[in-house]
Design an enzyme around this catalytic site. Structure first.
Site, PDB file in Angstrom:
ATOM      1  N   ARG A 205       0.852  -1.205   0.000  1.00 14.36           N
ATOM      2  CA  ARG A 205       0.000   0.000   0.000  1.00 14.36           C
ATOM      3  C   ARG A 205       0.883   1.249   0.000  1.00 14.36           C
ATOM      4  O   ARG A 205       0.617   2.221  -0.681  1.00 14.36           O
ATOM      5  CB  ARG A 205      -0.952   0.010   1.206  1.00 14.36           C
ATOM      6  CG  ARG A 205      -1.607   1.374   1.411  1.00 14.36           C
ATOM      7  CD  ARG A 205      -2.840   1.368   2.283  1.00 14.36           C
ATOM      8  NE  ARG A 205      -2.729   0.599   3.486  1.00 14.36           N
ATOM      9  CZ  ARG A 205      -2.018   0.965   4.575  1.00 14.36           C
ATOM     10  NH1 ARG A 205      -1.360   2.094   4.595  1.00 14.36           N
ATOM     11  NH2 ARG A 205      -1.994   0.181   5.636  1.00 14.36           N
TER      12      ARG A 205
ATOM     13  N   TYR B 144     -16.048  16.794 -15.165  1.00 15.22           N
ATOM     14  CA  TYR B 144     -16.544  15.407 -15.188  1.00 15.22           C
ATOM     15  C   TYR B 144     -17.553  15.215 -14.046  1.00 15.22           C
ATOM     16  O   TYR B 144     -17.331  15.679 -12.924  1.00 15.22           O
ATOM     17  CB  TYR B 144     -15.348  14.456 -15.065  1.00 15.22           C
ATOM     18  CG  TYR B 144     -15.755  13.041 -14.763  1.00 15.22           C
ATOM     19  CD1 TYR B 144     -16.528  12.307 -15.659  1.00 15.22           C
ATOM     20  CD2 TYR B 144     -15.390  12.434 -13.567  1.00 15.22           C
ATOM     21  CE1 TYR B 144     -16.928  11.015 -15.370  1.00 15.22           C
ATOM     22  CE2 TYR B 144     -15.785  11.134 -13.273  1.00 15.22           C
ATOM     23  CZ  TYR B 144     -16.558  10.432 -14.181  1.00 15.22           C
ATOM     24  OH  TYR B 144     -16.962   9.164 -13.883  1.00 15.22           O
TER      25      TYR B 144
ATOM     26  N   LYS C 133      -8.250   5.797 -19.063  1.00 16.68           N
ATOM     27  CA  LYS C 133      -8.538   6.291 -20.407  1.00 16.68           C
ATOM     28  C   LYS C 133      -7.314   6.124 -21.319  1.00 16.68           C
ATOM     29  O   LYS C 133      -6.846   5.023 -21.473  1.00 16.68           O
ATOM     30  CB  LYS C 133      -9.021   7.743 -20.299  1.00 16.68           C
ATOM     31  CG  LYS C 133     -10.084   7.953 -19.199  1.00 16.68           C
ATOM     32  CD  LYS C 133     -11.338   7.187 -19.493  1.00 16.68           C
ATOM     33  CE  LYS C 133     -12.471   7.213 -18.491  1.00 16.68           C
ATOM     34  NZ  LYS C 133     -12.346   7.620 -17.149  1.00 16.68           N
TER      35      LYS C 133
ATOM     36  N   ASP D 267      -6.882  18.366 -14.682  1.00 16.04           N
ATOM     37  CA  ASP D 267      -7.244  17.020 -15.106  1.00 16.04           C
ATOM     38  C   ASP D 267      -6.906  16.928 -16.595  1.00 16.04           C
ATOM     39  O   ASP D 267      -7.547  17.566 -17.434  1.00 16.04           O
ATOM     40  CB  ASP D 267      -8.753  16.791 -14.850  1.00 16.04           C
ATOM     41  CG  ASP D 267      -9.172  15.362 -15.151  1.00 16.04           C
ATOM     42  OD1 ASP D 267      -8.550  14.724 -16.019  1.00 16.04           O
ATOM     43  OD2 ASP D 267     -10.143  14.890 -14.526  1.00 16.04           O
TER      44      ASP D 267
END
Ligand code: PLP
Length: 394
Positions: free
Chosen positions: A49, A101, A198, A173
């Site tokens: 992690r 978004y 994406k 972004d």
């Protein structure tokens, strides 16, 4: 030798770094934990992690592509945005675009409703609205350009300069363009965020995200929060995403070539009311896009002449374009933002952002362009005949 060209960085990241076997492709480290060399002798990694060799390689590759200090790979684009939000103290203000978004909109709005932050959603193309919002001294200015789904373009350099004058952090972004077509840090941003789901991964088989920080201090801060909240990405996802990243340059250029041809076709079509694509000289953000981007990308939206029934009918005829959310994979997708990507945004807020029922968003893939054009042509012809039949029946 220091490599600066994006295509080479993407291809070579981690290649031939395996000292044990000389593997060309870096191995995937799936282990959740790592042994200590001895008592109180922690190695570079102890627990996945907090840090993982495969994830670290991907993070650094994306940071190098974005000209940042370091990259933090997260489990999704949303968790990348969540990690950036952790930089804020209670009650600090965020200035975000009104047409960001839908998931970003929902996160910021929900944080504000819980009283954790103050939020102003503004049309960042409206300089008076932008200046008024900046006068409220936001701590974080969020930019998404081109925006989703209407491809509005804002001037990153100008907004960053204005934001600096009120000591705000600027985050961009960059999901829609990837670092191949736009490098926000070189334009003045402090942070770049990606939904690597994406273009960066590009094969629609991983959900992931990344945050790139310009400075070491910002990087350390966000990496600390990513570990603290557990939003770091999985090793195998990182391995697949690094695999996808290698072809980013060739993919996005082919996507863009197809998008240009599809835009030409749509712009001339009698059943199309309007096409939204920054590459069109008629697009209000065209000249800013030309200045700050090295390509216009391959996302486009268009409004069909007709109502939601015509939209349904058009979509049902398509055989190649898949009706699906997401974007940036090699395959062509089409979506109806109002009922899909932006369903979390109320109809009222959709209307303010310009999202109507006849709007369709296209993620242009890398298939043969003739097949894509034929698919649209067939669907348009079908709804054209239906409309004519309806007219004759009246
Ligand atoms: N940013 C943009 C521009 C997006 O389009 C998306 C998802 O569609 C996200 C962020 C969120 O990314 P993810 O779905 O990987 O959480």
């Amino acid at each position: 030798m220091s490599i600066t060209s994006t295509d080479t960085i993407a291809v070579r990241a981690g290649i031939e770094t395996d000292t044990q076997h000389g593997a060309i492709t870096p191995p995937v480290y799936l282990s959740s934990n790592y042994s200590f060399a001895g008592f109180d002798e922690k190695r570079e990694f102890d627990y996945s992690r907090s840090g993982n060799p495969t994830r670290q390689l991907l993070g650094q590759a994306i940071a190098d592509l974005e000209n940042g200090f370091g990259g933090i790979v997260t489990s999704s684009g949303m968790s990348a945005i969540f990690a950036v939000l952790q930089l804020l103290k209670g009650g600090e203000r965020v200035l975000a675009p009104h047409d960001c978004y839908g998931g970003t909109f929902r996160l910021f709005k929900s944080y504000a409703e819980k009283g954790l932050i103050e939020i102003d959603f503004v049309d960042q193309t409206d300089s008076r609205a932008l200046d008024d919002a900046l006068a409220k001294q936001p701590k974080l200015v969020w930019i998404e350009t081109p925006s989703n789904p209407l491809l509005r373009v804002v001037d990153i350099e100008l907004i960053s300069k204005k934001a600096k004058s009120v000591n705000a952090i600027v985050a961009v972004d960059n999901t829609f363009l990837s670092p191949i077509f736009q490098k926000p840090i070189l334009l003045g941003a402090d942070i770049v965020v990606h939904s690597t789901t994406k273009y960066i991964n590009g094969h629609s088989d991983v959900v992931g995200g990344a945050v790139v920080a310009k400075t070491e201090a910002l990087y350390e801060d966000i990496a600390w929060w990513a570990n603290c909240t557990g939003v770091t990405g999985a090793a195998f996802d990182s391995f697949l995403t690094l695999r996808g990243l290698r072809t980013l340059d060739v993919r996005v250029k082919r996507h863009a070539k197809n998008a240009n041809l599809l835009v030409d076709y749509l712009s001339d079509h009698p059943l199309v009311e309007k096409v939204y694509f920054p590459g069109l000289t008629s697009h209000p953000g065209h000249y800013i896009a030309e200045k700050q981007q090295t390509g216009f990308g391959s996302m486009l939206s268009f409004k069909l002449k007709g109502d939601v029934e015509d939209v349904k009918s058009f979509l049902s005829q398509l055989q190649i374009f898949s009706l699906a959310e997401s974007l940036g994979g090699v395959e062509s997708l089409i979506c109806h933002p109002s009922t899909m990507t932006h369903a979390a945004v109320s109809l009222e807020e959709q209307a303010i952002a310009g999202i109507t029922q006849n709007l369709l968003r296209v993620s242009v893939g890398i298939e043969n362009i003739d097949d894509l054009l034929d698919d649209f042509d067939r669907s348009f012809n079908a709804i054209g005949s239906q409309k004519l039949a309806k007219k004759l029946a009246v």
